[in-house]
Design a protein around this motif. Sequence first.
Motif, short mmCIF file in Angstrom:
data_model
loop_
_atom_site.label_atom_id
_atom_site.label_comp_id
_atom_site.label_asym_id
_atom_site.label_seq_id
_atom_site.Cartn_x
_atom_site.Cartn_y
_atom_site.Cartn_z
N TYR A 281 55.37 13.22 6.49
CA TYR A 281 54.26 13.74 5.68
C TYR A 281 53.04 12.82 5.75
O TYR A 281 51.90 13.29 5.73
CB TYR A 281 54.71 13.94 4.24
CG TYR A 281 55.52 15.20 4.04
CD1 TYR A 281 54.90 16.45 4.02
CD2 TYR A 281 56.91 15.15 3.88
CE1 TYR A 281 55.64 17.61 3.84
CE2 TYR A 281 57.66 16.32 3.71
CZ TYR A 281 57.02 17.54 3.70
OH TYR A 281 57.74 18.70 3.54
N LEU A 282 53.30 11.52 5.84
CA LEU A 282 52.18 10.59 5.96
C LEU A 282 51.44 10.83 7.28
O LEU A 282 50.20 10.80 7.33
CB LEU A 282 52.69 9.14 5.89
CG LEU A 282 51.62 8.05 6.06
CD1 LEU A 282 50.54 8.18 4.98
CD2 LEU A 282 52.26 6.66 6.00
N ALA A 283 52.19 11.08 8.36
CA ALA A 283 51.54 11.36 9.64
C ALA A 283 50.68 12.62 9.54
O ALA A 283 49.56 12.68 10.06
CB ALA A 283 52.60 11.52 10.73
N LEU A 284 51.21 13.65 8.85
CA LEU A 284 50.45 14.88 8.69
C LEU A 284 49.22 14.67 7.81
O LEU A 284 48.13 15.18 8.09
CB LEU A 284 51.35 15.96 8.09
CG LEU A 284 50.74 17.36 7.92
CD1 LEU A 284 50.28 17.91 9.27
CD2 LEU A 284 51.74 18.32 7.27
N LEU A 285 49.37 13.89 6.74
CA LEU A 285 48.25 13.59 5.85
C LEU A 285 47.15 12.82 6.58
O LEU A 285 45.95 13.09 6.39
CB LEU A 285 48.74 12.79 4.65
CG LEU A 285 49.51 13.58 3.58
CD1 LEU A 285 50.26 12.64 2.65
CD2 LEU A 285 48.55 14.47 2.78
N CYS A 286 47.56 11.87 7.42
CA CYS A 286 46.58 11.11 8.20
C CYS A 286 45.88 12.02 9.21
O CYS A 286 44.69 11.85 9.52
CB CYS A 286 47.25 9.95 8.92
SG CYS A 286 47.75 8.61 7.80
N ILE B 42 66.76 12.43 19.61
CA ILE B 42 65.36 12.60 19.21
C ILE B 42 65.29 12.36 17.70
O ILE B 42 65.81 13.16 16.91
CB ILE B 42 64.83 14.01 19.57
CG1 ILE B 42 65.11 14.32 21.04
CG2 ILE B 42 63.35 14.09 19.26
CD1 ILE B 42 64.50 13.35 22.01
N THR B 43 64.67 11.27 17.31
CA THR B 43 64.66 10.86 15.91
C THR B 43 63.40 11.33 15.20
O THR B 43 62.48 11.90 15.81
CB THR B 43 64.75 9.32 15.80
OG1 THR B 43 63.60 8.77 16.44
CG2 THR B 43 65.99 8.80 16.51
N GLU B 44 63.38 11.06 13.91
CA GLU B 44 62.21 11.42 13.10
C GLU B 44 60.94 10.75 13.63
O GLU B 44 59.85 11.34 13.58
CB GLU B 44 62.45 11.02 11.64
CG GLU B 44 61.31 11.39 10.71
CD GLU B 44 61.52 10.91 9.29
OE1 GLU B 44 60.64 11.17 8.44
OE2 GLU B 44 62.56 10.28 9.00
N ALA B 45 61.08 9.52 14.14
CA ALA B 45 59.91 8.80 14.65
C ALA B 45 59.23 9.57 15.78
O ALA B 45 57.99 9.58 15.90
CB ALA B 45 60.32 7.41 15.13
N VAL B 46 60.03 10.24 16.63
CA VAL B 46 59.45 11.03 17.73
C VAL B 46 58.66 12.19 17.17
O VAL B 46 57.53 12.48 17.60
CB VAL B 46 60.57 11.51 18.68
CG1 VAL B 46 59.97 12.45 19.74
CG2 VAL B 46 61.27 10.34 19.33
N PHE B 47 59.22 12.90 16.20
CA PHE B 47 58.51 14.03 15.59
C PHE B 47 57.22 13.58 14.90
O PHE B 47 56.20 14.26 14.96
CB PHE B 47 59.42 14.76 14.60
CG PHE B 47 60.51 15.55 15.26
CD1 PHE B 47 60.21 16.71 15.96
CD2 PHE B 47 61.84 15.14 15.21
CE1 PHE B 47 61.21 17.47 16.57
CE2 PHE B 47 62.84 15.89 15.81
CZ PHE B 47 62.53 17.05 16.50
N ASN B 48 57.29 12.41 14.27
CA ASN B 48 56.08 11.88 13.61
C ASN B 48 54.97 11.65 14.63
O ASN B 48 53.80 11.94 14.38
CB ASN B 48 56.40 10.58 12.87
CG ASN B 48 57.38 10.78 11.75
OD1 ASN B 48 57.61 11.92 11.29
ND2 ASN B 48 57.99 9.69 11.29
N SER B 49 55.36 11.10 15.78
CA SER B 49 54.38 10.88 16.84
C SER B 49 53.80 12.19 17.34
O SER B 49 52.60 12.30 17.64
CB SER B 49 55.03 10.13 18.00
OG SER B 49 55.49 8.85 17.60
N LEU B 50 54.65 13.23 17.43
CA LEU B 50 54.18 14.53 17.91
C LEU B 50 53.19 15.14 16.91
O LEU B 50 52.24 15.83 17.32
CB LEU B 50 55.37 15.47 18.12
CG LEU B 50 56.29 15.09 19.30
CD1 LEU B 50 57.51 15.99 19.32
CD2 LEU B 50 55.54 15.16 20.62
N VAL B 51 53.41 14.91 15.63
CA VAL B 51 52.43 15.37 14.63
C VAL B 51 51.07 14.77 14.93
O VAL B 51 50.04 15.47 14.96
CB VAL B 51 52.90 15.01 13.21
CG1 VAL B 51 51.78 15.30 12.19
CG2 VAL B 51 54.15 15.78 12.84
#
Length: 1363
Positions: free
Chosen positions: A238-243, A198-207
């Motif tokens: 952080y960009l995903a969270l900011l968006c 489970i990579t960072e990309a998966v967590f970004n999507s979950l955000v």
Amino acid sequence: TRSWYTSIEDILPSSNRALPFSVLSLTAQQQKGVVKDEPSLGVRTKQAQQFDWALAKLDSSVRRTGRVTKTLLQRIFHDICRTGYPSGNQALLLLRSCGSLLPELPFAERTELAHRVWEKLQELGATYDVSHYNALLKVYLQNEFRFSPTDFLAKMEAASVQPNRVTYQRLIAAYCQDGDIEGASKILAFMKSKDLPITEAVFNSLVTGHSRAGDLESAANILSVMSGAGIEPGPDTYLALLCAYAEKGDLAKIKETLDTVENKDISLMDRDLMQIMFSLTKAGHQQHVPEIVERMRHERGYVPDAMNLCLSLITQGFEDTAFAVLKTFPNLQAESQNGDNPDLGNFFLRHCVNMDKSPEKLVHFCKDLKDSNLHSAPLQFTLYCALDSKKTAMAVGLMKTMKEEGLPIRPHYFWPLLTQHQKDRNAPGTLEVLKAMQELDALPDVDTYSNYVLPTFPSVDTARTVLKDAGCAVDTAGFVSAEVRNEAARGNLSGLLSLMSSSSFPNIDLGAFRGSLIVGFKGLNDCVCCKVLGFVCMSQMSHCSSFLLNPDNVAYFLYNLFDGMTETEVQAKEEKLRQYLNQLEQKNITIPVNIYRGIRNILDSYHMPELIKDVLALVDNKESIRASDAPSPRVSELQVLSLEKKLEELKSLGKPTGAIFKQLISALCAEENLSRALEMKAQYEEEMTPSCYALLINLCCRHDNAEEALNLKRELARKDSEVALDANKYMSLVKVLSKHGKLEVDILKEMKEKDVAVKDTTVTLLFHTLNSAALKGDSTTIRRLQDTIFTLGLVSPSSNLCSPLVTVYLESGDLNGALEATMECHKLYNQLPRIHDIISGLVEKGDTELLQKAMDFVSQERGEMTMLYDLFFAFMQTGRYREARKIIETPGLRARPGRLQWFAEKCITGQQMEALENMVDMTAKLFECDRDEMYHYLLRLCKDTNDWHKAEAVWTKMQEENVIPRERTLRLLAGILKSNNQEVPFEVPEVNYAYVALFFPYLLPTEAFNILKETSRKGMALGPASYDALIKSLLASGNLDDAMAVKHIASKHISGFQLSDLASNLQIITQVKHGNIKDALVNLKGMLQADQVPSQLAITRLVQGLSSHGDVQGIHEVENLVKTLGPSINLSSMLFVNNTALAHIKNGDIQSAVEGLESVYTQGSDSPQKNISFVFRKVLEANNEGALDKLSAMAEQLCNHFASYRAATDLFLQYLDTGRTEEAKFLLQRCAAVVEQKDAMMSYMTKISQKPGQVAKIKTLVELIPDFTEKETVCAYLMKCYALDKDLSSAKALYEQVQAEGLQLDELSLKRLASLYRDAGETVPFEEPPKCTLYKTLNSISPRRAQEVVDRILSMACSQDST
């Protein structure tokens, strides 16, 4: 095939828009079924090359701008589809480009394009693996395209493609994009069960998923979960969270998170902040964008990223936010190269126009840009974009605003809007535009009516009626001028006369229809034209236009009438012209002296002395024609006068006159004075000797006077039947008689009877005689001549002498007639002239029946092997290499060195590297083929093109093929490598110095010089010719010192050694190049003292060298020296004038330069030979503004006060050639008569079209002077330029424009276009059959020996046909 723009409804099932993935519905078995045969090695190689090219193009575009254009992507897609064997890499490249790299396209259109690419490439046999499915998923995510992830997996399984970690990650992102956390969790659980990381990309999507599900708290908690899992949140998280905060409009959280990021020393780039701005805007929170803008750091690459953001916002309908971003661009970007004309925002305005934004909003943007000093002319640029896009309503709205602001509205602004209406014959659309013009007070001018309005209607009367009913003014000068021009152009001069005779005829400018009137005069034979022209020049009528009352305009019209006619036309219409001139005299029309001089010079060159007298009668002040106006007698003319006087004295004294008379006839013939020579012949008939008759006959032939030449020949026969002319004079007589349809074969019989020796030059002259008849299509004369000369045995039949008969039919495109003519020549003379051209033409045309007939005939008469070689070379010539390979691989086929050499030499001469390479490769297994010889041909072409890379590759290929090279091949290859400072990877064979002279033509000059030094060191001497040849070679390569060293060596071995004429000329040229002007002048004097003749080039270069050094006295010295040579060296009449002027300018004496040039035009004719373009070009290149100002003033004065237009025309063309368009426009305004110098314009267009990259100059010329020639002519030259530039897309567009406008391209232009199509590997859309029809030709070539190759070709054709 389906069109590029397939609507999404056509691709996807209407019942399930949530699953728009029918393009993936092929099962594994179905997918395998559409896969084509495995491509050959050549195809795979080409695939690799195409992939590299496409990757380089896309990579370059992305690096420069961060995006790709739809046009570029379409081009690459088309090129890949054209091969028929798309590779996996190519498919992947295209799919990846259909997402965020296309900011100018809406999301739906991007996805539609991706589906089209997927579907089309799969049809063509592309095999997709998991990387392709992952690329498509990425495109879906970037385009926010809704689909069913579960169905996507099902389709992959059906295609036997196993998903990987990336697939699952992107499916999770798809679920999260829709806020479906449950669906994402299922895939996440599946990944865990498979032990997938489970990579960072998966967590970004979950955000993103939690945020869009409305749970911002859980979205923020994902960062803690990540830390607990040992993954530290990075910039993307952080960009995903900011968006996510941006989509909710939570500015406080955005600021807080940005501060956190900064404190954690995590760097967010400007590009990341732009993504936050995009999310804010899309969610309707544009008011917070300025807060983010303030945090921009304007990093390197900010501008292209910001441009892409603006484009994306405009595409999504948020142009106001895009404009706010635009105004944040650094001030540096608002400056152009010269720093005073800002043009920031062109891309913004253009895309707004393309996206159909309202005129009001566009005006608002333009006003803001103008007020902010960010753009110098935003309204004008926006109008240009609207006109270019054919958006009528938008363009009219913008022009209304421009008018309100006091900006000028020109009639030509409306031309792009009228163009399509004119093509479609759309009268309502045209009226709509005309009404808009009236509203804007931009009344149509003559060009608008002539080129765009009147052609829309069936007739001028219909146009007048419809326009009048619609409320458009039809009594304006513009409409009447267009009506007059239309009538004149159609040749309806009776109607024109009636129109101009009307009392209501308004004042119009003669320039509006002068050219059309001249065309009408040349095209008609009745006297109506004379009446019209007489009316034009009448000055008594009270309602005449103002231009008619101006004598200068009348005279200028008369000058243009003669200047626009060729010698043949003037001679053919002499009586009509005389009638016209007499009418003018009766009406007391007069012309100035300077106009008379111009007309006199034209008519004098046409040998029309009687017409000159009629023109002289119109001169207003005949006393002003001084004696100096008559041409000053040349030296030879003075000699003629002296001989005539001496002849009269001898005759009066009763002394013999024969010798003087012969000298007089010889002098008159040298002067080309036929009429005077015939007069003297009539006066001294008794003194006519056979040599005098021979001279006169030859003079008549040169003057194309067949009747007089034949009369003289008959008189000579009556006087002395035993006298014979030389062979060349006989041939000249035959040529002129055949040209005029008066051929007498008795002349040829006389040659045989008198045993006239036929030399090689005679045979050449005979060929040109036959070829001239061929170009006229006179097959009867050709057959008669061939039958006579071959039957009499004057010359032996040859393929060259038989070829003109075939040329007649090939020139007219009659391949059947050409084949019949070839078969006739074989039957009569055992020759097969131009059989290669015929077969190549049949292959190109795809005429299978006729090609079969040709093959059967060649096979029957010359054997099956000859037939196969003919077919092989035809395929090679037309670029059908795969078919050619099948022919050359026919079992039992042997090498024919002579045939192979013929085609190789043809390729070398035409520098056709691809064809020669293919032939060398194809003949690798040809029985008894000399492989060294074949590679030697290839190396010779490498040497000619100086391509050492290719030569090195040839050497490698020779080693792979185990070819044992001869010494000459090794030396040739070594020479190529050494001349390019490359290491030679083999030992070069030692030269046998005893035969060194034999190798000089095949060696590089420096290499030959080194060999010569070795021979000299060993005491060996060569012949004078060898030394001279090497000196010439060294001088030609610019090596002056080595050349002089060779001359010194030769002088030591050969007493009194002297350079040949050619070597001496080369020495002068090279010395000038090296700046040794004084030495060059000394050598010129030495040549003249040694009775050697300097060449035109040597003298020209020397004079130019003296000019560059400001040596006026030296130029005069050279001029005096070469006077003794007479006209034999054919020096330009302006050589010394132009270079003297440049020398004065070099010395700072501009006034003397101007006076010298001005006198050329004020004291003589304004002929095309008096060209001072060279002076203008040199002054422009030197940026000598002072000299340019005075020279341009001189040109304007000559034009406006002396009616001498050549200088202004030369300056205008030089402005055009150097890209100074504004100066050219300004000159046209001041010297309007330049527009009428159509011959000069045509000459310029012809000249520049010989070189690549000249399209812009021709377009600029046509833009400035639209009607200097016919549209078809311009299109032909544009097509020629596109062919030189290898620009197929522009050539296609031109062809479509020609078809839409109902024009006709000439045959040569069509051939050039077809060649472009073939070079690009595309099918020619006119008179080009499908490939499969060509293969049918081969079906019965050889039932016995070639059956195997035929079967293979047919099977290949079938597989290609399915494409």
